[in-house]
Design a protein around this motif. Structure first.
Motif, PDB file in Angstrom:
ATOM      1  N   GLY A   1       1.198  -1.267  -0.375  1.00  0.00           N
ATOM      2  CA  GLY A   1      -0.284  -0.015   0.289  1.00  0.00           C
ATOM      3  C   GLY A   1       0.584   0.789   0.000  1.00  0.00           C
ATOM      4  N   ILE A   2       0.421   1.881   0.608  1.00  0.00           N
ATOM      5  CA  ILE A   2       0.790   2.951   1.062  1.00  0.00           C
ATOM      6  C   ILE A   2       2.546   3.691   0.870  1.00  0.00           C
ATOM      7  CG2 ILE A   2       0.892   5.973   2.323  1.00  0.00           C
ATOM      8  CD1 ILE A   2      -1.694   5.671   2.843  1.00  0.00           C
ATOM      9  N   GLY A   3       2.955   2.783   2.137  1.00  0.00           N
ATOM     10  CA  GLY A   3       4.667   2.364   2.723  1.00  0.00           C
ATOM     11  C   GLY A   3       4.818   2.117   1.440  1.00  0.00           C
ATOM     12  N   GLU A   4       4.651   1.248   0.942  1.00  0.00           N
ATOM     13  CA  GLU A   4       5.779   0.222  -0.680  1.00  0.00           C
ATOM     14  C   GLU A   4       5.372   1.371  -1.763  1.00  0.00           C
ATOM     15  OE1 GLU A   4       3.686  -2.257  -2.629  1.00  0.00           O
ATOM     16  OE2 GLU A   4       4.901  -3.168  -3.919  1.00  0.00           O
ATOM     17  N   ALA A   5       4.373   2.434  -2.246  1.00  0.00           N
ATOM     18  CA  ALA A   5       4.497   3.616  -3.267  1.00  0.00           C
ATOM     19  C   ALA A   5       5.597   4.547  -2.459  1.00  0.00           C
ATOM     20  CB  ALA A   5       2.508   3.750  -3.026  1.00  0.00           C
ATOM     21  N   LEU A   6       5.907   4.584  -1.315  1.00  0.00           N
ATOM     22  CA  LEU A   6       6.819   5.949  -0.640  1.00  0.00           C
ATOM     23  C   LEU A   6       8.392   5.306  -1.127  1.00  0.00           C
ATOM     24  CD1 LEU A   6       5.213   6.790   2.702  1.00  0.00           C
ATOM     25  CD2 LEU A   6       5.634   8.371   0.570  1.00  0.00           C
ATOM     26  N   CYS A   7       7.913   3.610  -0.509  1.00  0.00           N
ATOM     27  CA  CYS A   7       9.816   3.333  -1.160  1.00  0.00           C
ATOM     28  C   CYS A   7       9.817   3.326  -2.412  1.00  0.00           C
ATOM     29  CB  CYS A   7       9.048   1.484  -0.445  1.00  0.00           C
ATOM     30  SG  CYS A   7      10.781   1.209  -1.075  1.00  0.00           S
ATOM     31  N   LEU A   8       9.181   3.618  -3.341  1.00  0.00           N
ATOM     32  CA  LEU A   8       9.759   3.491  -4.497  1.00  0.00           C
ATOM     33  C   LEU A   8       9.448   5.054  -4.839  1.00  0.00           C
ATOM     34  CD1 LEU A   8       7.273   0.529  -5.939  1.00  0.00           C
ATOM     35  CD2 LEU A   8       9.328   0.497  -5.501  1.00  0.00           C
ATOM     36  N   HIS A   9       8.742   5.786  -4.297  1.00  0.00           N
ATOM     37  CA  HIS A   9       9.271   7.453  -4.476  1.00  0.00           C
ATOM     38  C   HIS A   9      10.347   7.664  -4.862  1.00  0.00           C
ATOM     39  CE1 HIS A   9       6.889  10.850  -5.783  1.00  0.00           C
ATOM     40  NE2 HIS A   9       7.290  11.136  -5.631  1.00  0.00           N
ATOM     41  N   TYR A  10      10.968   7.515  -3.249  1.00  0.00           N
ATOM     42  CA  TYR A  10      12.200   7.757  -2.678  1.00  0.00           C
ATOM     43  C   TYR A  10      13.261   7.468  -3.292  1.00  0.00           C
ATOM     44  CZ  TYR A  10       9.503  10.563   1.507  1.00  0.00           C
ATOM     45  OH  TYR A  10      10.013  11.432   2.526  1.00  0.00           O
ATOM     46  N   GLN A  11      12.948   5.368  -3.559  1.00  0.00           N
ATOM     47  CA  GLN A  11      14.364   5.460  -4.080  1.00  0.00           C
ATOM     48  C   GLN A  11      14.337   5.462  -5.819  1.00  0.00           C
ATOM     49  OE1 GLN A  11      14.145   3.362  -7.648  1.00  0.00           O
ATOM     50  NE2 GLN A  11      16.405   2.364  -7.086  1.00  0.00           N
ATOM     51  N   ALA A  12      13.306   6.227  -6.472  1.00  0.00           N
ATOM     52  CA  ALA A  12      13.255   7.414  -7.677  1.00  0.00           C
ATOM     53  C   ALA A  12      13.651   8.897  -7.206  1.00  0.00           C
ATOM     54  CB  ALA A  12      12.167   7.047  -8.372  1.00  0.00           C
ATOM     55  N   LEU A  13      13.377   9.272  -6.407  1.00  0.00           N
ATOM     56  CA  LEU A  13      14.429  10.252  -6.384  1.00  0.00           C
ATOM     57  C   LEU A  13      15.909  10.260  -5.128  1.00  0.00           C
ATOM     58  CD1 LEU A  13      11.589  12.891  -4.117  1.00  0.00           C
ATOM     59  CD2 LEU A  13      12.387  12.411  -6.225  1.00  0.00           C
ATOM     60  N   ASN A  14      16.432   8.805  -5.605  1.00  0.00           N
ATOM     61  CA  ASN A  14      17.827   9.061  -5.320  1.00  0.00           C
ATOM     62  C   ASN A  14      18.312   8.851  -3.995  1.00  0.00           C
ATOM     63  OD1 ASN A  14      19.101   7.764  -7.834  1.00  0.00           O
ATOM     64  ND2 ASN A  14      19.276  10.254  -7.829  1.00  0.00           N
ATOM     65  N   TYR A  15      16.901   8.432  -2.725  1.00  0.00           N
ATOM     66  CA  TYR A  15      17.137   7.987  -1.840  1.00  0.00           C
ATOM     67  C   TYR A  15      17.652   7.724  -1.212  1.00  0.00           C
ATOM     68  CZ  TYR A  15      14.734  12.260   0.985  1.00  0.00           C
ATOM     69  OH  TYR A  15      14.343  13.989   1.032  1.00  0.00           O
ATOM     70  N   VAL A  16      18.735   7.059   0.205  1.00  0.00           N
ATOM     71  CA  VAL A  16      18.784   5.613   0.056  1.00  0.00           C
ATOM     72  C   VAL A  16      17.894   4.344   1.085  1.00  0.00           C
ATOM     73  CG1 VAL A  16      20.564   4.334   1.730  1.00  0.00           C
ATOM     74  CG2 VAL A  16      21.736   5.496   0.518  1.00  0.00           C
ATOM     75  N   VAL A  17      16.917   4.175   0.842  1.00  0.00           N
ATOM     76  CA  VAL A  17      15.414   3.321   1.584  1.00  0.00           C
ATOM     77  C   VAL A  17      16.188   2.318   2.691  1.00  0.00           C
ATOM     78  CG1 VAL A  17      13.137   3.147   1.152  1.00  0.00           C
ATOM     79  CG2 VAL A  17      14.375   3.994  -0.092  1.00  0.00           C
ATOM     80  N   ILE A  18      15.718   2.374   3.737  1.00  0.00           N
ATOM     81  CA  ILE A  18      15.361   1.709   4.354  1.00  0.00           C
ATOM     82  C   ILE A  18      13.763   0.679   4.561  1.00  0.00           C
ATOM     83  CG2 ILE A  18      15.573  -0.293   6.863  1.00  0.00           C
ATOM     84  CD1 ILE A  18      18.396   2.465   6.913  1.00  0.00           C
TER      85      ILE A  18
END
Ligand code: NAP
Length: 240
Positions: A12-29
């Motif tokens: 859901g929302i968390g997965e969408a956030l994860c992919l969004h921040y990954q695309a913004l070049n964040y290091v995502v945990i």
């Protein structure tokens, strides 16, 4: 590169956030319990995963120890169950929802707050359900009302540490959580749209991030009415 930790990232929302921040070049945990979902997320560049049950204090303290500087922490994991027969109040259901949505958040704060530096950000995902009392939402609504209070008090006390706190209050978002609902969900948006709203609000360091605005502003306006008026409106809606 900035580092963001997101709980409830497997769906859901968390997965969408994860992919969004990954695309913004964040290091995502990305955190969650479902191993297969975590493995899929780990295949993305700059995404690492942590398998953790947030209701287990020991697991949270161990798995979240020494992650290093966390620029942004989004405590998004949550569950929703309704009290169908209020007279036979289901105390175990109440405890389950409270444990996941509230107590688990407390464990995360204990483990993660020391790792958010000055200038960092913390977001708690509540719900617009906490703006007003909704039928059958005794457990879910109470847990999210507590999250709202928690966020407000954290914002007060973390100001001096130069850590900004945000409270995220979504309306209806299409996710596995709402797919279980058996009632109409006006103005429902996609998880991707929700992620865009959250990322944009966090970029601006807004405290009260709520969306979709048409829906949440109506709820906020209704919440200003005397309780008995809302009770009458709600009872009339339920009888239709
Ligand atoms: N969807 C909406 O309309 C809506 C509206 C308002 C607020 N919200 C809030 O938004 C947040 C995300 O909801 P969603 O709709 O995206 O729900 P979802 O698709 O069901 O995702 C819930 C996430 O929480 C995680 N989670 C649940 N219990 C956990 C536990 N004990 N330990 C670790 N992780 C746990 C799940 O991970 P695993 O399954 O891998 O454990 C999953 O990743 C929730 O806090 C929800 O209350 C949603």
């Amino acid at each position: 590169m900035k580092k963001v930790l997101i709980t409830g990232a497997t769906s859901g929302i968390g997965e969408a956030l994860c992919l969004h921040y990954q695309a913004l070049n964040y290091v995502v945990i990305a955190c969650g319990r479902q191993q297969d979902k975590l493995a899929k997320l780990a295949a993305y560049d700059n995404v690492s995963t942590i398998a953790v049950d947030l209701c287990d204090e020991q697991q949270v303290m161990t798995q979240f120890a020494q992650l290093g500087r966390l620029d942004l922490v989004i405590l998004n994991a949550g569950s929703c169950e309704y009290i169908d027969d209020v007279k036979n109040f289901d105390g175990q259901l109440f405890a389950r929802v409270m444990n996941t949505n509230l107590i688990g958040t407390g464990y995360c704060l204990a483990a993660l707050l020391p790792q958010i530096p000055a200038g960092g950000q913390l977001a708690l995902v509540g719900s617009s359900a906490s703006f007003l009392p909704f039928s059958r939402a005794q457990a879910y609504g109470a847990s999210k009302a507590a999250i709202a209070y928690l966020a407000r008090t954290l914002a007060l006390d973390l100001k001096s540490q130069n850590i900004d706190v945000s409270l995220v209050s979504p309306g209806f978002v299409k996710t596995p959580l709402t797919d279980k609902n058996d009632f109409s969900m006006p103005m429902q948006i996609s998880a991707q749209q929700a992620a865009v709203e959250i990322v944009s609000g966090l970029e601006k360091r807004v405290f009260d991030i709520h969306f979709p605005k048409k829906f949440t502003l109506i709820l906020k306006a209704l919440s200003l009415l005397p309780d008995r008026w809302w009770c009458a409106i709600s009872t009339r809606m339920l009888s239709k």
